[in-house]
Write a protein that holds these residues in place. Sequence first.
Motif, PDB file in Angstrom:
ATOM      1  N   LEU A 222       0.838  -1.203   0.000  1.00  0.00           N
ATOM      2  CA  LEU A 222       0.000   0.000   0.000  1.00  0.00           C
ATOM      3  C   LEU A 222       0.871   1.250   0.000  1.00  0.00           C
ATOM      4  O   LEU A 222       1.897   1.303   0.692  1.00  0.00           O
ATOM      5  N   ASP A 223       0.457   2.260  -0.750  1.00  0.00           N
ATOM      6  CA  ASP A 223       1.167   3.535  -0.717  1.00  0.00           C
ATOM      7  C   ASP A 223       1.163   4.111   0.693  1.00  0.00           C
ATOM      8  O   ASP A 223       2.130   4.725   1.122  1.00  0.00           O
ATOM      9  N   ASP A 224       0.069   3.908   1.408  1.00  0.00           N
ATOM     10  CA  ASP A 224      -0.055   4.369   2.791  1.00  0.00           C
ATOM     11  C   ASP A 224      -0.478   3.182   3.663  1.00  0.00           C
ATOM     12  O   ASP A 224      -1.670   2.963   3.887  1.00  0.00           O
ATOM     13  N   PRO A 225       0.487   2.394   4.161  1.00  0.00           N
ATOM     14  CA  PRO A 225       0.154   1.218   4.964  1.00  0.00           C
ATOM     15  C   PRO A 225      -0.631   1.535   6.239  1.00  0.00           C
ATOM     16  O   PRO A 225      -1.295   0.666   6.784  1.00  0.00           O
ATOM     17  N   SER A 226      -0.598   2.778   6.697  1.00  0.00           N
ATOM     18  CA  SER A 226      -1.346   3.128   7.911  1.00  0.00           C
ATOM     19  C   SER A 226      -2.856   2.987   7.694  1.00  0.00           C
ATOM     20  O   SER A 226      -3.612   2.861   8.664  1.00  0.00           O
ATOM     21  N   LEU A 227      -3.312   3.013   6.440  1.00  0.00           N
ATOM     22  CA  LEU A 227      -4.736   2.837   6.155  1.00  0.00           C
ATOM     23  C   LEU A 227      -5.237   1.455   6.559  1.00  0.00           C
ATOM     24  O   LEU A 227      -6.419   1.259   6.777  1.00  0.00           O
ATOM     25  N   PHE A 228      -4.331   0.498   6.669  1.00  0.00           N
ATOM     26  CA  PHE A 228      -4.674  -0.851   7.117  1.00  0.00           C
ATOM     27  C   PHE A 228      -5.307  -0.815   8.502  1.00  0.00           C
ATOM     28  O   PHE A 228      -6.302  -1.474   8.754  1.00  0.00           O
ATOM     29  N   GLY A 229      -4.722  -0.057   9.398  1.00  0.00           N
ATOM     30  CA  GLY A 229      -5.271   0.089  10.743  1.00  0.00           C
ATOM     31  C   GLY A 229      -4.984  -1.062  11.675  1.00  0.00           C
ATOM     32  O   GLY A 229      -5.300  -0.997  12.847  1.00  0.00           O
ATOM     33  N   GLY A 230      -4.420  -2.138  11.189  1.00  0.00           N
ATOM     34  CA  GLY A 230      -4.086  -3.283  12.023  1.00  0.00           C
ATOM     35  C   GLY A 230      -5.001  -4.463  11.761  1.00  0.00           C
ATOM     36  O   GLY A 230      -6.130  -4.310  11.297  1.00  0.00           O
ATOM     37  N   PRO A 231      -4.513  -5.662  12.054  1.00  0.00           N
ATOM     38  CA  PRO A 231      -5.297  -6.871  11.822  1.00  0.00           C
ATOM     39  C   PRO A 231      -6.417  -7.010  12.849  1.00  0.00           C
ATOM     40  O   PRO A 231      -6.300  -6.555  13.982  1.00  0.00           O
ATOM     41  N   GLN A 232      -7.501  -7.659  12.427  1.00  0.00           N
ATOM     42  CA  GLN A 232      -8.626  -7.939  13.324  1.00  0.00           C
ATOM     43  C   GLN A 232      -8.604  -9.376  13.822  1.00  0.00           C
ATOM     44  O   GLN A 232      -9.177  -9.679  14.856  1.00  0.00           O
ATOM     45  N   ILE A 233      -7.948 -10.262  13.039  1.00  0.00           N
ATOM     46  CA  ILE A 233      -7.851 -11.668  13.418  1.00  0.00           C
ATOM     47  C   ILE A 233      -6.491 -12.224  12.993  1.00  0.00           C
ATOM     48  O   ILE A 233      -5.821 -11.655  12.135  1.00  0.00           O
ATOM     49  N   ALA A 234      -6.120 -13.351  13.595  1.00  0.00           N
ATOM     50  CA  ALA A 234      -4.922 -14.099  13.203  1.00  0.00           C
ATOM     51  C   ALA A 234      -5.384 -15.460  12.701  1.00  0.00           C
ATOM     52  O   ALA A 234      -6.169 -16.137  13.373  1.00  0.00           O
ATOM     53  N   ILE A 235      -4.921 -15.845  11.494  1.00  0.00           N
ATOM     54  CA  ILE A 235      -5.333 -17.118  10.909  1.00  0.00           C
ATOM     55  C   ILE A 235      -4.145 -18.052  10.712  1.00  0.00           C
ATOM     56  O   ILE A 235      -2.997 -17.618  10.724  1.00  0.00           O
ATOM     57  N   TYR A 236      -4.451 -19.322  10.546  1.00  0.00           N
ATOM     58  CA  TYR A 236      -3.460 -20.379  10.364  1.00  0.00           C
ATOM     59  C   TYR A 236      -2.407 -20.384  11.472  1.00  0.00           C
ATOM     60  O   TYR A 236      -1.225 -20.599  11.240  1.00  0.00           O
ATOM     61  N   THR A 237      -2.889 -20.204  12.700  1.00  0.00           N
ATOM     62  CA  THR A 237      -1.975 -20.226  13.843  1.00  0.00           C
ATOM     63  C   THR A 237      -1.431 -21.627  14.110  1.00  0.00           C
ATOM     64  O   THR A 237      -0.496 -21.770  14.895  1.00  0.00           O
ATOM     65  N   VAL A 238      -1.968 -22.631  13.434  1.00  0.00           N
ATOM     66  CA  VAL A 238      -1.430 -23.982  13.541  1.00  0.00           C
ATOM     67  C   VAL A 238       0.040 -23.998  13.097  1.00  0.00           C
ATOM     68  O   VAL A 238       0.824 -24.815  13.576  1.00  0.00           O
ATOM     69  N   ASP A 239       0.420 -23.074  12.202  1.00  0.00           N
ATOM     70  CA  ASP A 239       1.797 -22.985  11.706  1.00  0.00           C
ATOM     71  C   ASP A 239       2.602 -21.862  12.364  1.00  0.00           C
ATOM     72  O   ASP A 239       3.737 -21.587  11.960  1.00  0.00           O
TER      73      ASP A 239
END
Length: 135
Positions: free
Chosen positions: A98-115
């Motif tokens: 992203l040109d402005d990664p701050s627009l992401f705002g952070g993850p809401q979930i974590a997936i594939y935590t088995v790995d």
Amino acid sequence: MKLEGGCYCGKVRYVAEGEPMMKAQCHCRECQYITGGSTNLFLVMPAAGFKYTGQAPKQFTRADLERAVTREFCAECGTHVVTRPPGRPAVVVKVGTLDDPSLFGGPQIAIYTVDKQPYHHVPEGMPTFERLPTR
């Protein structure tokens, strides 16, 4: 929401419009390859609102996996830009592009935590899933 971004060398550019369908961090082994060992931060955006505005990316799909995703990356600098899951009207956009990664705002979930590796961080209180969450 309108997001713009591209690869490290600037040849592959894109616009993604619409509301994010998911904002997450992925710990799967495949993403560890793509990121160099870290978690993969991404937004899932509607495919209908996604288009390339610069050079077209190179694509890679593993032939030995059932329902393998297609990864799209810059043929010049190698930046992994998006992933396309088979049979879904979605594009998985990599936050680092992203040109402005701050627009992401952070993850809401974590997936594939088995790995998940011992050095991967999941913020306290974030919902986690060993694989994908059920719809």
